[in-house]
Design a protein around this motif. Structure first.
Motif, PDB file in Angstrom:
ATOM      1  N   THR A 111       0.829  -1.032   0.208  1.00 55.11           N
ATOM      2  CA  THR A 111       0.011  -0.210  -0.126  1.00 55.11           C
ATOM      3  C   THR A 111       0.634   1.162  -0.200  1.00 55.11           C
ATOM      4  O   THR A 111       1.040   1.927  -0.712  1.00 55.11           O
ATOM      5  CB  THR A 111      -1.187   0.028   1.419  1.00 55.11           C
ATOM      6  OG1 THR A 111      -1.829  -1.256   1.052  1.00 55.11           O
ATOM      7  CG2 THR A 111      -1.424   1.798   1.347  1.00 55.11           C
ATOM      8  N   ARG A 112       1.882   1.439   0.821  1.00 48.88           N
ATOM      9  CA  ARG A 112       2.622   2.188   1.072  1.00 48.88           C
ATOM     10  C   ARG A 112       3.302   2.636  -0.139  1.00 48.88           C
ATOM     11  O   ARG A 112       3.167   4.143  -0.860  1.00 48.88           O
ATOM     12  CB  ARG A 112       3.892   2.575   2.262  1.00 48.88           C
ATOM     13  CG  ARG A 112       3.133   2.832   3.141  1.00 48.88           C
ATOM     14  CD  ARG A 112       3.841   2.217   4.466  1.00 48.88           C
ATOM     15  NE  ARG A 112       4.746   3.658   4.018  1.00 48.88           N
ATOM     16  CZ  ARG A 112       4.718   4.671   4.977  1.00 48.88           C
ATOM     17  NH1 ARG A 112       3.820   5.099   6.117  1.00 48.88           N
ATOM     18  NH2 ARG A 112       5.612   6.034   5.145  1.00 48.88           N
ATOM     19  N   PRO A 113       4.443   1.816  -0.465  1.00 48.15           N
ATOM     20  CA  PRO A 113       4.799   1.552  -2.500  1.00 48.15           C
ATOM     21  C   PRO A 113       4.087   2.471  -3.019  1.00 48.15           C
ATOM     22  O   PRO A 113       4.552   3.314  -4.191  1.00 48.15           O
ATOM     23  CB  PRO A 113       5.595   0.683  -2.436  1.00 48.15           C
ATOM     24  CG  PRO A 113       5.598   0.059  -1.352  1.00 48.15           C
ATOM     25  CD  PRO A 113       4.868   0.390  -0.237  1.00 48.15           C
ATOM     26  N   ILE A 114       2.781   1.852  -3.777  1.00 49.72           N
ATOM     27  CA  ILE A 114       1.853   2.202  -4.436  1.00 49.72           C
ATOM     28  C   ILE A 114       1.264   3.666  -4.854  1.00 49.72           C
ATOM     29  O   ILE A 114       1.884   3.983  -4.967  1.00 49.72           O
ATOM     30  CB  ILE A 114       0.870   1.016  -4.423  1.00 49.72           C
ATOM     31  CG1 ILE A 114       1.122  -0.663  -4.947  1.00 49.72           C
ATOM     32  CG2 ILE A 114      -0.573   1.635  -5.405  1.00 49.72           C
ATOM     33  CD1 ILE A 114       0.268  -1.184  -5.105  1.00 49.72           C
ATOM     34  N   GLY A 115       1.399   3.748  -3.042  1.00 47.20           N
ATOM     35  CA  GLY A 115       0.630   5.433  -2.952  1.00 47.20           C
ATOM     36  C   GLY A 115       2.069   6.047  -3.366  1.00 47.20           C
ATOM     37  O   GLY A 115       1.550   7.125  -3.387  1.00 47.20           O
ATOM     38  N   LYS A 116       3.288   5.860  -2.604  1.00 41.38           N
ATOM     39  CA  LYS A 116       4.324   6.720  -3.565  1.00 41.38           C
ATOM     40  C   LYS A 116       4.201   7.298  -4.661  1.00 41.38           C
ATOM     41  O   LYS A 116       4.368   8.027  -4.900  1.00 41.38           O
ATOM     42  CB  LYS A 116       5.432   6.569  -1.746  1.00 41.38           C
ATOM     43  CG  LYS A 116       5.607   6.347  -0.793  1.00 41.38           C
ATOM     44  CD  LYS A 116       7.264   5.869  -0.318  1.00 41.38           C
ATOM     45  CE  LYS A 116       6.869   6.081   1.492  1.00 41.38           C
ATOM     46  NZ  LYS A 116       7.451   5.907   1.751  1.00 41.38           N
ATOM     47  N   VAL A 117       4.289   5.917  -5.299  1.00 44.10           N
ATOM     48  CA  VAL A 117       4.672   6.020  -6.595  1.00 44.10           C
ATOM     49  C   VAL A 117       3.385   7.386  -7.255  1.00 44.10           C
ATOM     50  O   VAL A 117       3.682   7.619  -8.034  1.00 44.10           O
ATOM     51  CB  VAL A 117       4.851   4.606  -7.778  1.00 44.10           C
ATOM     52  CG1 VAL A 117       3.686   4.850  -8.912  1.00 44.10           C
ATOM     53  CG2 VAL A 117       6.035   3.768  -7.349  1.00 44.10           C
TER      54      VAL A 117
END
Length: 105
Positions: A47-53
């Motif tokens: 969730t966090r990496p996809i949100g950052k991207v």
């Protein structure tokens, strides 16, 4: 009433009331050891990496859009200034021609 008899009744009632609490605690423990589903594990992990991207992609898009808009505005302004300069030179030529004809008679 006999105090020992009253105490034993209270102990039995407390033990009977404790049984549902113990069963509830055992049930909660069985849920705590249950493995999460693969979908939940995926979202928990990514969730966090996809949100950052996604945030970086939106930011990059906005910067590119702002830059493109600025360059187009500068180009439009340069074209307008060139058109104005050409029209001003045409007007100045007409003024010179008109002033030259007035001096001739």
């Amino acid at each position: 009433m006999n105090p020992a008899l009253g105490l034993s009744v209270l102990r039995r009632r407390a033990a009977a009331a404790a049984v549902p609490r113990i069963a509830a605690a055992r049930q909660a423990r069985s849920y705590a050891t249950k493995q999460p589903s693969p979908v939940a594990q995926f979202y928990k992990t990514f969730t966090r990496p996809i949100g950052k991207v996604l945030v970086l992609a939106v930011f990059t898009y906005q910067v590119a859009y702002w830059t493109w808009t600025k360059l187009e505005a500068d180009e439009h302004r340069a074209e307008a200034d060139a058109t104005i300069a050409a029209l001003e030179s045409t007007v100045n030529e007409y003024k010179k021609t008109k002033d030259g004809k007035k001096d001739m008679p």
